[in-house]
Design a protein around this motif. Structure first.
Motif, mmCIF file in Angstrom:
data_model
loop_
_atom_site.group_PDB
_atom_site.id
_atom_site.type_symbol
_atom_site.label_atom_id
_atom_site.label_comp_id
_atom_site.label_asym_id
_atom_site.label_seq_id
_atom_site.Cartn_x
_atom_site.Cartn_y
_atom_site.Cartn_z
ATOM 1 N N ILE A 84 -34.330 33.450 17.523
ATOM 2 C CA ILE A 84 -33.354 34.126 18.366
ATOM 3 C C ILE A 84 -33.545 33.637 19.795
ATOM 4 N N SER A 85 -32.441 33.200 20.403
ATOM 5 C CA SER A 85 -32.503 32.660 21.761
ATOM 6 C C SER A 85 -31.275 33.083 22.547
ATOM 7 N N TYR A 86 -31.288 32.770 23.840
ATOM 8 C CA TYR A 86 -30.139 33.058 24.683
ATOM 9 C C TYR A 86 -29.038 32.046 24.388
ATOM 10 N N ARG A 100 -26.159 37.311 12.145
ATOM 11 C CA ARG A 100 -25.438 36.805 13.306
ATOM 12 C C ARG A 100 -25.350 37.909 14.354
ATOM 13 N N ILE A 101 -25.242 37.507 15.623
ATOM 14 C CA ILE A 101 -25.124 38.447 16.732
ATOM 15 C C ILE A 101 -23.712 38.366 17.287
ATOM 16 N N THR A 106 -25.710 43.291 24.509
ATOM 17 C CA THR A 106 -25.993 43.517 25.934
ATOM 18 C C THR A 106 -27.347 42.945 26.339
ATOM 19 N N GLU A 107 -27.997 42.230 25.428
ATOM 20 C CA GLU A 107 -29.355 41.716 25.644
ATOM 21 C C GLU A 107 -30.294 42.862 26.019
ATOM 22 N N CYS A 108 -30.034 44.021 25.455
ATOM 23 C CA CYS A 108 -30.824 45.236 25.705
ATOM 24 C C CYS A 108 -30.832 45.597 27.195
ATOM 25 N N ALA A 114 -25.000 36.637 25.749
ATOM 26 C CA ALA A 114 -25.497 37.239 24.519
ATOM 27 C C ALA A 114 -26.628 36.395 23.948
ATOM 28 N N LEU A 115 -27.152 36.855 22.867
ATOM 29 C CA LEU A 115 -28.192 36.129 22.152
ATOM 30 C C LEU A 115 -27.574 35.484 20.920
#
Length: 62
Positions: free
Chosen positions: A59-61, A33-34, A40-42, A2-3
């Motif tokens: 925003i990062s992995y 927050r994610i 699904t990281e698009c 996720a991110l």
């Protein structure tokens, strides 16, 4: 995978929440927050939230 959103860089603009196709982004106590369980990281494309966030590196992995 996720991110994640860096809470120290997040300006709470809300752009990421409105663009998330899975509804995985929500605001809590002034910071977005994610949800890793639904992100699904698009689906392998360029993540909408990451591409459109006005703060580079916010925003990062995960």
């Amino acid at each position: 995978m996720a991110l994640k959103i860096d809470p120290l860089q997040c300006t709470s603009c809300g752009m990421c929440e409105s663009l998330c196709p899975t509804g995985s982004i929500a605001e809590k106590k002034g910071v977005y927050r994610i949800d890793a369980g639904s992100c699904t990281e698009c689906d392998g494309g360029d993540p909408e939230c990451m591409d459109n966030c006005p703060v580079d590196g916010c925003i990062s992995y995960a």
